[in-house]
Design an enzyme around this catalytic site. Structure first.
Site, mmCIF file in Angstrom:
data_model
loop_
_atom_site.group_PDB
_atom_site.id
_atom_site.type_symbol
_atom_site.label_atom_id
_atom_site.label_comp_id
_atom_site.label_asym_id
_atom_site.label_seq_id
_atom_site.Cartn_x
_atom_site.Cartn_y
_atom_site.Cartn_z
ATOM 1 N N GLN A 96 0.883 -1.166 0.000
ATOM 2 C CA GLN A 96 0.000 0.000 0.000
ATOM 3 C C GLN A 96 0.921 1.216 0.000
ATOM 4 O O GLN A 96 1.521 1.544 1.014
ATOM 5 C CB GLN A 96 -0.926 -0.046 1.210
ATOM 6 C CG GLN A 96 -1.893 -1.208 1.082
ATOM 7 C CD GLN A 96 -2.479 -1.627 2.397
ATOM 8 O OE1 GLN A 96 -1.756 -1.929 3.320
ATOM 9 N NE2 GLN A 96 -3.799 -1.632 2.478
ATOM 10 N N HIS A 110 5.956 4.158 5.476
ATOM 11 C CA HIS A 110 7.091 3.247 5.465
ATOM 12 C C HIS A 110 6.821 2.174 4.418
ATOM 13 O O HIS A 110 5.759 1.554 4.439
ATOM 14 C CB HIS A 110 7.155 2.627 6.865
ATOM 15 C CG HIS A 110 8.279 1.696 7.092
ATOM 16 N ND1 HIS A 110 9.456 2.095 7.664
ATOM 17 C CD2 HIS A 110 8.403 0.374 6.868
ATOM 18 C CE1 HIS A 110 10.254 1.058 7.792
ATOM 19 N NE2 HIS A 110 9.636 -0.002 7.306
ATOM 20 N N HIS A 140 6.611 -1.244 2.951
ATOM 21 C CA HIS A 140 6.613 -2.620 3.441
ATOM 22 C C HIS A 140 5.699 -3.465 2.568
ATOM 23 O O HIS A 140 4.794 -2.960 1.929
ATOM 24 C CB HIS A 140 6.210 -2.716 4.911
ATOM 25 C CG HIS A 140 4.847 -2.186 5.234
ATOM 26 N ND1 HIS A 140 4.557 -0.849 5.324
ATOM 27 C CD2 HIS A 140 3.697 -2.828 5.496
ATOM 28 C CE1 HIS A 140 3.286 -0.683 5.639
ATOM 29 N NE2 HIS A 140 2.730 -1.879 5.737
ATOM 30 N N HIS A 153 3.215 -6.765 2.606
ATOM 31 C CA HIS A 153 2.463 -7.757 3.356
ATOM 32 C C HIS A 153 2.629 -9.075 2.601
ATOM 33 O O HIS A 153 2.342 -9.144 1.402
ATOM 34 C CB HIS A 153 0.980 -7.402 3.428
ATOM 35 C CG HIS A 153 0.700 -6.151 4.178
ATOM 36 N ND1 HIS A 153 0.282 -6.152 5.486
ATOM 37 C CD2 HIS A 153 0.785 -4.851 3.807
ATOM 38 C CE1 HIS A 153 0.118 -4.907 5.890
ATOM 39 N NE2 HIS A 153 0.418 -4.098 4.888
#
Length: 149
Positions: free
Chosen positions: A78, A89, A91, A93
């Site tokens: 996202q 940040h 990242h 999933h």
């Protein structure tokens, strides 16, 4: 990364070393939210960081898929607040998937959105995360660390 001296951050949040189960010089994987790089947006990554991010996701994803007896993986980023990013940040999933885990495959994205909304309501920059105890997260990280031995 030297696990003994490295400080791990997830946006403004300090991550306890016991929650990290895999790391490279540019990325790390942790239990619960599993972020990989301390950069706000995907476009801000260097070529080396982008490559390392996806190689780490591939390595971690393969181990988690086998560990959880899954048959597939969903990788989700996202990137920015309008995309549902609640912590500034980068990242990924990494979600092990099994046949029938959602009635319609794409319902997983709605589930991610709901979890992100719940998380955003729970997060307070002046308080530590309280989703699970440190002991619970450390136990899970230890289980995952064993996958890379």
């Amino acid at each position: 990364m030297d696990a003994e001296t490295t400080t791990y951050m997830f946006g403004p949040y300090k991550i306890d070393r016991s929650e990290v189960f895999y790391s490279t010089p540019l990325s790390y994987a942790m239990v619960n939210l599993r972020p990989l790089l301390p950069v706000k947006r995907f476009i801000d990554l260097s070529a080396d960081e982008t490559s390392d991010l996806w190689l780490t996701a591939k390595e971690v994803g393969g181990h988690l898929e086998r560990y959880h007896g899954a048959s597939s993986l969903t990788f989700a980023i996202q990137d920015g607040p309008q995309a549902g990013q609640t912590v500034p940040h980068v990242h990924i999933h990494i979600l092990p998937r099994k046949k029938g885990d959602f009635e319609k495959n794409d319902e997983i994205y709605e589930a991610i959105d709901e979890k992100e909304k719940d998380l955003k309501e729970k997060l307070d920059l002046d308080k530590e995360r309280k989703d699970r105890t440190s002991e619970e997260m450390a136990r899970e990280a230890e289980e995952y660390q064993a996958l890379f031995s």
